[in-house]
Design an enzyme around this catalytic site. Sequence first.
Site, PDB file in Angstrom:
ATOM      1  N   ARG A 183      24.088 -66.088 134.085  1.00 51.53           N
ATOM      2  CA  ARG A 183      24.275 -67.484 133.681  1.00 51.53           C
ATOM      3  C   ARG A 183      25.087 -67.502 132.398  1.00 51.53           C
ATOM      4  O   ARG A 183      25.433 -66.455 131.842  1.00 51.53           O
ATOM      5  CB  ARG A 183      22.917 -68.142 133.427  1.00 51.53           C
ATOM      6  N   GLU A 201      10.300 -48.170 129.692  1.00 52.15           N
ATOM      7  CA  GLU A 201      11.503 -47.530 129.174  1.00 52.15           C
ATOM      8  C   GLU A 201      11.187 -46.800 127.879  1.00 52.15           C
ATOM      9  O   GLU A 201      10.241 -47.157 127.176  1.00 52.15           O
ATOM     10  CB  GLU A 201      12.602 -48.570 128.892  1.00 52.15           C
ATOM     11  N   HIS A 203      11.624 -60.625 120.147  1.00 59.55           N
ATOM     12  CA  HIS A 203      12.639 -60.402 121.180  1.00 59.55           C
ATOM     13  C   HIS A 203      13.439 -61.661 121.493  1.00 59.55           C
ATOM     14  O   HIS A 203      14.130 -61.718 122.508  1.00 59.55           O
ATOM     15  CB  HIS A 203      12.014 -59.839 122.462  1.00 59.55           C
ATOM     16  N   LYS A 261      14.572 -56.393 136.972  1.00 60.05           N
ATOM     17  CA  LYS A 261      15.034 -55.336 136.067  1.00 60.05           C
ATOM     18  C   LYS A 261      15.013 -53.976 136.752  1.00 60.05           C
ATOM     19  O   LYS A 261      15.898 -53.143 136.539  1.00 60.05           O
ATOM     20  CB  LYS A 261      14.188 -55.328 134.800  1.00 60.05           C
TER      21      LYS A 261
END
Length: 669
Positions: free
Chosen positions: A291, A200, A235, A116
């Site tokens: 993917r 973040e 999530h 990330k």
Amino acid sequence: MFRTLLIANRGEIACRVIRTARRLGIRCVAVFSEADAGALHVAMADEAHPIGPAPAAQSYLRADRILEAARASGAEAIHPGYGFLSENAEFGEACAAAGVSFVGPPPAAIRAMGSKAESKRIMAEANVPIVPGYHGEAQDDALLASEAARIGFPVLIKASAGGGGKGMRPVLAAGDFATELAGARREAKAAFGDDRVLLERYLQKPRHVEVQVFADGHGNTIHLHTRDCSVQRRHQKVLEEAPAPDLSPALRARLHDAAVAAARAVGYVNAGTVEFIVEGEDAFFMEMNTRLQVEHPVTEMVTGLDLVEWQLRVAAGEPLPRREAPPVRGHSAEVRLYAEDPAHGFRPAAGVVRRFSTPPGAEGLRIETGIRSGDAITPNYDPMVAKVVAWGPDRPAALRRLAAALDETEVVGLATNLDFLRRLARHPAMVRAELDTGFLGRHLADLVPAATAAPPRALAAAAAIHLDRQARSRAARPASPWDRADGWRLRGGAERLLRLHDGAEAHDLHLRQERGGALRLLLEDGKEARVGRVAAEGGERHRTITVDGLVLRVGVAAGEGEAFAITLSGAGHAGDTWSFRPLDPYAPPGGDVAAEGRLSAPIPGRVVQLLVGEGDVVERGQVLAVLEAMKTELRITAPADGTVAHVGCAVGDSVEEGTEIVTLDVKGD
């Protein structure tokens, strides 16, 4: 095109790939663990190879065994599905070294987007907007705490490697940062073997919007429109739809352009998904999944494309079949049917699926599954039972068709989220597209209501269904004069007491069989209800029942023993479901009740954390231990204030369902 394809996966995605490959005339090779020897994907393949014991680390994550199966079967290509080795750059390189085509992106692109932090750096250089945060390599706890303070709370901790919500923790206040950081690191290490994190800014009401992209080896990169995946728990996506509703044309165009730029920035080839956080007219790059996505069917439904076919053609060196996105046709929505218990925090469930049935094939409806009646959901893998996908000419029509399909779906043998999904598809806020990632949190009380007593109409229907099931059982036995059930008596109709337990309380119903087969019920509130004959409709799963002159359509699902569930549609009921268990009305009160203080493993799993020792004083709600099972961390909490009397396991232990974790001496009132 390839002649032989090996599918390095299991479950519904393996079955889905096999269907497309077979349509293209490609011979299909499956692999399976010991737990999956009798699985549907094995039965569907032309050839299947064992690759190891049930745990994924010893089977589906063993690249060497999968490549050996490819060599033995003569496979020219390997489709990794999603999960397992699908985003493993080393596996892609091993396939190339073995002379086998990997149906996916280049290893370099997987690496670039697999981190990330690195992907954020690349996106910033490509002028793709990113959320303000910290994406550096330095991982000192004090530095991370300082960076969190700089960003400003609330902040979001995310694992640098992997996805699926693992290692992701929102932190609302500075005092919670150290605890949540430790938890995120532990989850990330367990899931990805890498405990690095990034930080973040935590947006308050964001939407999760993604763009399907596709690229070939000839320099062509296109988008295939948007999907909204905002409805999530822990999530993990629950409901996905295409196209994403209520986006301005300008924002939609920016998302399309940013997704294509992101793919080009890493030299992407094959299918991928670029995910964005959207708030108002602002959109920020979140990550790229290198993917095929679980939710790809909703894109296929609105574009008319087969994305697996595109994957295979691109992997075989062909150019994209199209050079621009086809127009969107209608709307599609998908839900994930899981073996889990929403009433207990969506706790995963394991066991045998005694019966699994879905609506017959119809226009605008698609069921993706790797499960049949009699198959088992094991603790070793994700507890998905199926994906139910519906299409309509517009969004309201798609949601109505989805809700109707869920009403026609039945899973017997273990807990599922089916009732939760039925409510979700019909929820007014869902119909109004009031979407953000906090949707389930706001509406959880509506979607997972507390157990309440069944209303009189449901009790009347349940009593009729119970008597009907008993009559059918008698009819299946050799004839006996004692099996007469017409209620004939010398001095009038027969009366009997029926006790039904609905999960909230036991109900005593006094029944009187009348001439002509009618049934009169004296309910607990002193009211009466008249129930007409029960008529079969559409086989064993549905009945029509007349209650006080009103004709009701009732879905019937058999459970263990005499237990059953009914679903009412119409007359003010929108797929409302109640479960019933007949009780002996003359049995003495009481029964086996587990000791309040003995806390056991709800499902098989592994102990990853013990937070108490013998003699510790604990408070109600305090976390005592953490288990890892079926890709989920389960917290064992104290049901009341008390003292730890015994600890029955150690960190690292594998425990079976029912194993003692902690026993408390509970304080009295």
